[in-house]
Design an enzyme around this catalytic site. Structure first.
Site, mmCIF file in Angstrom:
data_model
loop_
_atom_site.group_PDB
_atom_site.id
_atom_site.type_symbol
_atom_site.label_atom_id
_atom_site.label_comp_id
_atom_site.label_asym_id
_atom_site.label_seq_id
_atom_site.Cartn_x
_atom_site.Cartn_y
_atom_site.Cartn_z
ATOM 1 N N ASP A 1 0.097 1.799 -16.392
ATOM 2 C CA ASP A 1 0.625 3.054 -16.914
ATOM 3 C C ASP A 1 1.511 2.825 -18.144
ATOM 4 O O ASP A 1 2.565 2.195 -18.059
ATOM 5 C CB ASP A 1 1.420 3.728 -15.784
ATOM 6 C CG ASP A 1 2.104 4.998 -16.225
ATOM 7 O OD1 ASP A 1 1.731 5.544 -17.275
ATOM 8 O OD2 ASP A 1 3.033 5.443 -15.513
ATOM 9 N N LYS B 1 3.827 -6.377 6.932
ATOM 10 C CA LYS B 1 2.722 -5.567 7.477
ATOM 11 C C LYS B 1 1.400 -6.333 7.486
ATOM 12 O O LYS B 1 0.419 -5.909 8.099
ATOM 13 C CB LYS B 1 2.598 -4.267 6.691
ATOM 14 C CG LYS B 1 3.836 -3.401 6.883
ATOM 15 C CD LYS B 1 3.758 -2.064 6.211
ATOM 16 C CE LYS B 1 4.953 -1.192 6.568
ATOM 17 N NZ LYS B 1 6.267 -1.780 6.251
ATOM 18 N N GLY C 1 16.405 0.178 0.045
ATOM 19 C CA GLY C 1 16.657 1.057 -1.090
ATOM 20 C C GLY C 1 15.499 1.201 -2.043
ATOM 21 O O GLY C 1 15.606 1.907 -3.035
HETATM 22 N N1 LIG Z 1 8.926 -2.417 -1.656
HETATM 23 C C1 LIG Z 1 8.876 -3.017 -0.470
HETATM 24 O O1 LIG Z 1 9.568 -2.607 0.486
HETATM 25 C C2 LIG Z 1 8.016 -4.247 -0.286
HETATM 26 C C3 LIG Z 1 8.157 -5.006 0.900
HETATM 27 C C4 LIG Z 1 7.370 -6.141 1.065
HETATM 28 C C5 LIG Z 1 6.449 -6.504 0.086
HETATM 29 N N2 LIG Z 1 6.298 -5.741 -1.038
HETATM 30 C C6 LIG Z 1 5.283 -6.156 -2.029
HETATM 31 O O2 LIG Z 1 5.963 -6.409 -3.255
HETATM 32 C C7 LIG Z 1 5.090 -6.107 -4.344
HETATM 33 C C8 LIG Z 1 5.816 -5.255 -5.359
HETATM 34 O O3 LIG Z 1 6.210 -4.056 -4.741
HETATM 35 P P1 LIG Z 1 7.060 -2.964 -5.512
HETATM 36 O O4 LIG Z 1 7.996 -2.378 -4.509
HETATM 37 O O5 LIG Z 1 7.596 -3.531 -6.771
HETATM 38 O O6 LIG Z 1 5.909 -1.901 -5.836
HETATM 39 P P2 LIG Z 1 5.965 -0.677 -6.863
HETATM 40 O O7 LIG Z 1 7.359 -0.363 -7.233
HETATM 41 O O8 LIG Z 1 5.100 0.401 -6.290
HETATM 42 O O9 LIG Z 1 5.234 -1.265 -8.162
HETATM 43 C C9 LIG Z 1 3.874 -1.536 -8.194
HETATM 44 C C10 LIG Z 1 3.521 -2.069 -9.566
HETATM 45 O O10 LIG Z 1 2.138 -2.417 -9.589
HETATM 46 C C11 LIG Z 1 1.495 -1.798 -10.693
HETATM 47 N N3 LIG Z 1 0.110 -1.554 -10.338
HETATM 48 C C12 LIG Z 1 -0.368 -0.786 -9.326
HETATM 49 N N4 LIG Z 1 -1.709 -0.836 -9.325
HETATM 50 C C13 LIG Z 1 -2.076 -1.662 -10.333
HETATM 51 C C14 LIG Z 1 -3.326 -2.120 -10.833
HETATM 52 N N5 LIG Z 1 -4.471 -1.727 -10.281
HETATM 53 N N6 LIG Z 1 -3.324 -2.965 -11.886
HETATM 54 C C15 LIG Z 1 -2.173 -3.363 -12.463
HETATM 55 N N7 LIG Z 1 -0.978 -2.970 -12.035
HETATM 56 C C16 LIG Z 1 -0.921 -2.125 -10.985
HETATM 57 C C17 LIG Z 1 2.338 -0.530 -10.948
HETATM 58 O O11 LIG Z 1 2.248 -0.075 -12.288
HETATM 59 P P3 LIG Z 1 1.084 0.922 -12.795
HETATM 60 O O12 LIG Z 1 0.999 2.007 -11.767
HETATM 61 O O13 LIG Z 1 1.549 1.358 -14.121
HETATM 62 O O14 LIG Z 1 -0.146 0.097 -12.885
HETATM 63 C C18 LIG Z 1 3.739 -1.083 -10.702
HETATM 64 O O15 LIG Z 1 4.164 -1.800 -11.841
HETATM 65 C C19 LIG Z 1 3.842 -5.484 -3.744
HETATM 66 O O16 LIG Z 1 2.832 -6.459 -3.710
HETATM 67 C C20 LIG Z 1 4.247 -5.094 -2.336
HETATM 68 O O17 LIG Z 1 3.155 -5.164 -1.457
HETATM 69 C C21 LIG Z 1 7.072 -4.637 -1.247
#
Ligand SMILES: NC(=O)c1ccc[n+]([C@@H]2O[C@H](COP(=O)([O-])OP(=O)(O)OC[C@H]3O[C@@H](n4cnc5c(N)ncnc54)[C@H](OP(=O)(O)O)[C@@H]3O)[C@@H](O)[C@H]2O)c1
Length: 346
Positions: free
Chosen positions: A47, A138, A181
């Site tokens: 995006d 998960k 958070g």
């Molecule tokens: N947040 C939690 O509580 C948590 C806990 C455990 C593990 N994780 C893991 O940590 C990682 C990061 O999580 P987060 O919280 O930072 O997620 P997030 O805030 O939802 O960010 C997701 C990022 O991925 C990008 N993205 C999504 N689809 C994409 C695609 N097809 N190609 C390229 N970029 C893409 C999004 O940007 P665009 O939409 O612009 O592409 C955004 O930059 C994930 O793998 C998640 O499974 C998160």
């Protein structure tokens, strides 16, 4: 030998982060720019608006090492182009909303599973030194598609070490629980209800427990593992558990808690390491290492640093954890976690 003095050595390296505009990505970029001197720091995501917004804080004039690369992890050719000359890849891009994954399974598989495969292929094609993919609790004994897709992704990254061999790209995984958070999580939701002086606060199940980690601890853990990884490990930090009811009491002590029932695809307690994985898991001082089925390591880093095997039947689960934060600990902690921090996490 203790690991206390682990030195993060990424100065002069070219780093690419998929999902660089997400919660994790932004904090990762902020931390790397503050504490290290990368040669290049490439933010890879789809995006343009999120990238534009991020550029308001991390502009390329002030930080000449930054590159904003529009691309989709579903597009292997674009990934290969973006990884030209890259030394380190952090794979954070994912679809992570549990109900959205259930309703849109094809989309979830394409991003979380095919995307993982594409990151592996592009890293191998560019002879990247090290790759760390982010995973979630998960993914351990998953009951929803988000978790299952992340488990498939974990397997892809662990197995990728067979393709690269002893001297090639090292692939590893970092798995942790809920980020306190983060966007859409329970903390900002409860805070909103408290600010609105809601009459009731919904609790899915009063017995429910979760692992929690701060965004900064998640970023620091990934950076540390870049240094220690040998290839094929799933790294799990030792983090506290909390009862959902304690979080609600800490944030909104005067609001009645109403049980609304556990939702489809939700577990009562989260699991980070199941008992079958525990057989091949090493316990370190402040983290666990799930070892890969085939090890390409000559140097047994973990044994040299005091690794212990887990006892038969061990499980690392949010309800049997030996580290808990109760309502007053959470209150203390929230004092430091102010509105500004919440905004930075969003
Ligand atoms: N947040 C939690 O509580 C948590 C806990 C455990 C593990 N994780 C893991 O940590 C990682 C990061 O999580 P987060 O919280 O930072 O997620 P997030 O805030 O939802 O960010 C997701 C990022 O991925 C990008 N993205 C999504 N689809 C994409 C695609 N097809 N190609 C390229 N970029 C893409 C999004 O940007 P665009 O939409 O612009 O592409 C955004 O930059 C994930 O793998 C998640 O499974 C998160």
């Amino acid at each position: 030998m203790s690991e206390q003095e682990i030195k993060i050595d990424i100065d002069g390296k070219a780093i690419l982060i998929t999902g660089g505009t997400g919660s994790f990505g932004k904090r990762f970029v902020e931390t790397v720019l503050k504490n290290h001197k990368p040669k290049r720091l490439v933010i890879y995501s789809r995006d343009e608006f999120k990238q534009y917004e991020m550029q308001q804080t991390f502009d390329t004039k002030t930080y000449p090492c930054i590159r904003y690369f529009i691309g989709d992890v579903r597009d292997v050719e674009r990934l290969k182009m973006a990884m030209n000359g890259i030394d380190i890849v952090i794979h954070a891009a994912a679809l992570k909303h549990v109900p959205a994954a259930e309703y849109n399974p094809f989309e979830c598989i394409q991003t979380n599973v095919h995307g993982a495969q594409n990151v592996v292929m592009a890293s191998l094609a560019n002879n990247v030194e090290k790759v760390i993919a982010l995973s979630t609790d998960k993914a351990a004994s998953p009951i929803n598609l988000y978790g299952a897709s992340k488990l498939a992704s974990d397997k892809i990254f662990v197995a990728a070490n067979h393709f690269s061999g002893e001297k090639g790209t090292k692939f590893g995984v970092v798995r942790y629980g809920n980020v306190l958070g983060s966007r859409g999580s329970v903390l900002p939701f409860f805070r909103k209800l408290a600010a609105e002086k809601a009459k009731q606060i919904p609790i899915t199940d009063p017995r429910m427990t979760r692992f929690f980690i701060t965004l900064q601890d998640g970023v620091d853990f990934v950076l540390e593992n870049l240094t220690r990884m040998q290839g094929g490990e799933i790294f799990v930090p030792k983090i506290p558990s909390m009862k959902i009811t304690d979080i609600a009491s800490a944030i909104a002590p005067n609001i009645e808690q109403k049980t609304v029932g556990i939702r489809v695809g939700e577990k009562l307690h989260e699991l980070m390491i199941g008992c079958d994985d525990a057989r091949v898991t090493l316990e370190m001082n402040d983290y666990y290492v799930i070892q890969p089925p085939v090890m390409h390591w000559k140097n047994d880093y973990y044994m040299k640093h005091g690794a212990k095997s887990c006892v038969e039947g061990f499980e690392y689960s949010s309800d049997t954890n030996n580290h808990w934060l109760d309502s007053s600990d959470i209150k203390e902690w929230l004092k430091q976690f102010d509105e500004k921090e919440l905004e930075r996490n969003a």
